[in-house]
Motif scaffolding. Structure first.
Motif, short mmCIF file in Angstrom:
data_model
loop_
_atom_site.label_atom_id
_atom_site.label_comp_id
_atom_site.label_asym_id
_atom_site.label_seq_id
_atom_site.Cartn_x
_atom_site.Cartn_y
_atom_site.Cartn_z
N THR A 1 1.61 2.19 -3.74
CA THR A 1 0.55 2.82 -4.54
C THR A 1 0.10 4.15 -3.96
O THR A 1 -0.23 5.08 -4.70
CB THR A 1 -0.67 1.89 -4.64
OG1 THR A 1 -1.12 1.56 -3.32
CG2 THR A 1 -0.31 0.61 -5.39
N ARG B 1 0.83 -1.21 0.00
CA ARG B 1 0.00 0.00 0.00
C ARG B 1 0.86 1.26 0.00
O ARG B 1 0.48 2.28 -0.60
CB ARG B 1 -0.91 -0.04 1.22
CG ARG B 1 -1.89 1.12 1.34
CD ARG B 1 -2.88 0.84 2.48
NE ARG B 1 -3.70 2.00 2.80
CZ ARG B 1 -3.36 2.94 3.69
NH1 ARG B 1 -2.21 2.84 4.36
NH2 ARG B 1 -4.17 3.96 3.93
N GLY C 1 -4.54 1.35 -6.31
CA GLY C 1 -4.42 -0.09 -6.45
C GLY C 1 -5.67 -0.69 -7.06
O GLY C 1 -6.21 -0.17 -8.05
N GLY D 1 -3.12 -1.80 -2.17
CA GLY D 1 -1.75 -2.07 -2.59
C GLY D 1 -1.67 -3.12 -3.69
O GLY D 1 -0.63 -3.77 -3.86
#
Length: 205
Positions: free
Chosen positions: A116, A113, A202, A170
């Motif tokens: 992104t 995460r 994502g 993510g």
């Protein structure tokens, strides 16, 4: 308790603390830290946490840094042995998952995460693979238990929830992990649950 939580809304580590405060019905002043402006690196903040990281909890003159340490502190301070058991074996099961939250979950779903959402310079393929490896372990264990450390929710579940629930941000799909999805739903159904803001990145872009 007279509590102040220094927080960043999109931080899963911060969300652990906010979530647990809400689950146990503890009032706290929430102070958002402006990471973009470097407030977490200011002398005043570094005096509370020398690592310059959120969250930080202040309880009068007591200052607790580190999200998992905050969970332990709050559970102990509130006398909530339902969330942090006293029995040796049960306490050890909780500690195992606190370690996984700080280790494999941080290196997997949390780091994916970061790529992104914040542009972290990490290898996406390797990070996503790490995420799926720990999610498989979680899924296997949750097929025989409603919660990570036993039949009742504990701070182990609070520590794991935020980054697992937001793993799709993510590029980590949860579609193959039915037991994990059921666990997420159980956490979100708990009285006092409070969500972490979703981000359109994502798989949720």
């Amino acid at each position: 308790m007279s509590l102040t939580l220094y927080n960043f809304p999109l931080s899963g580590h911060s969300h652990r603390a906010r979530l647990f405060l809400s689950l146990i019905g503890a009032d706290a002043e929430i102070v958002d830290v402006n990471l973009a402006q470097g407030e977490h690196k200011s002398p005043a903040f570094l005096a509370m946490n020398s690592l310059g990281q959120v969250p930080v909890l202040k309880d009068g003159a007591t200052v607790i840094a580190d999200s998992n340490a905050i969970l332990v502190y709050l559970a102990k301070k509130a006398g909530r042995s339902d969330w942090l058991p006293e029995a040796p074996a049960e306490a050890a099961r909780v500690q195992r998952w606190l370690s996984i939250a700080a280790g494999e979950l941080a290196a997997g779903p949390a780091s994916a995460r970061l790529i992104t959402l914040f542009g972290a310079k990490l290898d996406p393929e390797k990070t996503i693979a790490k995420a799926h490896a720990i999610l498989k372990v979680m899924n296997d264990e949750l097929t025989t238990s409603d919660y990570l450390a036993g039949p009742q929710p504990t701070i182990a579940d609070v520590a794991a929830y935020s980054y697992v629930a937001h793993a799709p941000e993510g590029n980590v799909s949860l579609d193959d992990y039915g037991a994990v999805l059921a666990w997420i739903a159980r956490i979100e159904a708990l009285p006092g649950f409070t969500p972490m803001p979703s981000s359109p990145v994502g798989l949720r872009a």
